[in-house]
Design an enzyme around this catalytic site. Sequence first.
Site, PDB file in Angstrom:
ATOM      1  N   GLY A  32     -62.350 -35.910  51.183  1.00 32.88           N
ATOM      2  CA  GLY A  32     -63.705 -36.033  50.651  1.00 32.88           C
ATOM      3  C   GLY A  32     -63.895 -35.064  49.499  1.00 32.88           C
ATOM      4  N   ARG A  33     -65.156 -34.729  49.201  1.00 32.44           N
ATOM      5  CA  ARG A  33     -65.440 -33.821  48.084  1.00 32.44           C
ATOM      6  C   ARG A  33     -64.681 -32.499  48.220  1.00 32.44           C
ATOM      7  NH1 ARG A  33     -70.919 -35.536  49.040  1.00 32.44           N
ATOM      8  NH2 ARG A  33     -71.875 -36.618  47.259  1.00 32.44           N
ATOM      9  N   ILE A  34     -64.775 -31.901  49.409  1.00 30.02           N
ATOM     10  CA  ILE A  34     -64.150 -30.589  49.593  1.00 30.02           C
ATOM     11  C   ILE A  34     -62.635 -30.706  49.595  1.00 30.02           C
ATOM     12  CG2 ILE A  34     -63.878 -28.667  51.208  1.00 30.02           C
ATOM     13  CD1 ILE A  34     -66.822 -29.146  52.032  1.00 30.02           C
ATOM     14  N   ARG A  68     -58.760 -41.875  55.844  1.00 25.83           N
ATOM     15  CA  ARG A  68     -58.930 -43.250  56.327  1.00 25.83           C
ATOM     16  C   ARG A  68     -58.623 -44.280  55.251  1.00 25.83           C
ATOM     17  NH1 ARG A  68     -64.854 -43.170  58.887  1.00 25.83           N
ATOM     18  NH2 ARG A  68     -65.150 -41.909  57.007  1.00 25.83           N
ATOM     19  N   ILE A  97     -61.144 -24.904  57.263  1.00 27.49           N
ATOM     20  CA  ILE A  97     -62.437 -24.542  56.669  1.00 27.49           C
ATOM     21  C   ILE A  97     -63.472 -25.618  56.996  1.00 27.49           C
ATOM     22  CG2 ILE A  97     -61.615 -23.047  54.822  1.00 27.49           C
ATOM     23  CD1 ILE A  97     -62.338 -26.769  54.257  1.00 27.49           C
ATOM     24  N   ARG A 137     -64.654 -27.644  60.614  1.00 31.32           N
ATOM     25  CA  ARG A 137     -65.422 -27.328  61.812  1.00 31.32           C
ATOM     26  C   ARG A 137     -64.454 -26.855  62.885  1.00 31.32           C
ATOM     27  NH1 ARG A 137     -69.285 -26.709  59.284  1.00 31.32           N
ATOM     28  NH2 ARG A 137     -71.256 -27.848  59.285  1.00 31.32           N
ATOM     29  N   GLU A 177     -67.486 -21.035  68.319  1.00 28.50           N
ATOM     30  CA  GLU A 177     -68.117 -20.061  67.437  1.00 28.50           C
ATOM     31  C   GLU A 177     -69.487 -19.622  67.966  1.00 28.50           C
ATOM     32  OE1 GLU A 177     -69.420 -20.341  62.772  1.00 28.50           O
ATOM     33  OE2 GLU A 177     -67.518 -21.247  63.356  1.00 28.50           O
ATOM     34  N   HIS A 221     -66.834 -17.300  59.060  1.00 28.89           N
ATOM     35  CA  HIS A 221     -67.535 -18.467  58.515  1.00 28.89           C
ATOM     36  C   HIS A 221     -68.160 -18.125  57.151  1.00 28.89           C
ATOM     37  CE1 HIS A 221     -69.357 -22.487  59.949  1.00 28.89           C
ATOM     38  NE2 HIS A 221     -69.344 -22.461  58.621  1.00 28.89           N
ATOM     39  N   GLY A 224     -67.516 -19.732  54.309  1.00 28.77           N
ATOM     40  CA  GLY A 224     -67.328 -20.856  53.394  1.00 28.77           C
ATOM     41  C   GLY A 224     -68.295 -20.933  52.230  1.00 28.77           C
TER      42      GLY A 224
END
Length: 317
Positions: free
Chosen positions: A156-158, A179, A235, A237, A266, A284, A286
């Site tokens: 995806g974007r990240i 996918r 990075i 979940r 977490e 965390h 990010g």
Amino acid sequence: MKRLLITRPLPDAVVAAARDAFHVTVRLNNLPMQSDELRDALRNFDLVLPTLGDVFDAGVFADVDTPRCKLLANFGVGYNHIDVAAAKAAGIAVSNTPGAVTDATADVALTLILMSARRAGEGERLVRSGGWKGWHPTQMLGLHVTGKTVGIVGMGRIGQAIAARCHYGFNMPVKYWNRSAKDLPFEATRVERLADLAGQVDVLVAAVPGGAQTHHLFDADIFEAMQSHAHFINISRGEVVDEAALVAALQAGKIAGAGLDVYEFEPRVPEALRKLNTVTLLPHLGTAALEVRSQMGMMAVDNLLAFERGETPPNQV
């Protein structure tokens, strides 16, 4: 004015922008909302701006027959802590803040790749402990990242931002698992099976969303498939990783190291993980930059303002 609950302290500029349009209550507590707080938020506020850890699951919505709240404007791109289907059934829309988090999260992924591969965390602890005896030719030899193959799980974007940094910045061949195939501005090879990808790369990066479909996607089989010199980076979940399986793989030396910004339970981090020198642990971080968190907050406010005008929020999910 509509009543808005902001569930954690946010940058001042964000709160000020929200106050211009709404009667704002800021919950002055940095811990996730508790059971009663979640239900009271739906009963007593027209709008809620929640974030990670504020678990609006089906049970919460079921307990509030006629919620006053009509929009959960989530602060963050990930929204697996909100049961979107249950929210919609209760007449509550959900929005998020994509885009603003992309570059900052990708930067942290590269931080973890370099720290894990070059044993930076271990080295810093050595210096701080007073145990460093000076440079020598075979001291703390790690993995040279330039030219190594990176595997991105979730393009995806990240994922794409991480891949671009690896490709253009470190001349790393890119392989990925997704996918569907992606039309990318750089050369990248899609691998059909995750286990196959795990066995072909020097660095494996988790960049998938959370949720039932990705829960424990990275399990003992994936770590077994990885090469012994390879590093695992997460990075995304925490729950996408079977943390016990990762600990076992690191303890047995099945993989060379790991870099983690998120954790399965977490903020609890297992003592076994904390004891390992071969893992880099971040709290965390990010999106932890003021300008990024401000952009996220302003995006959430934009979603709220659009909803107030009777429009579909630009980032409704």
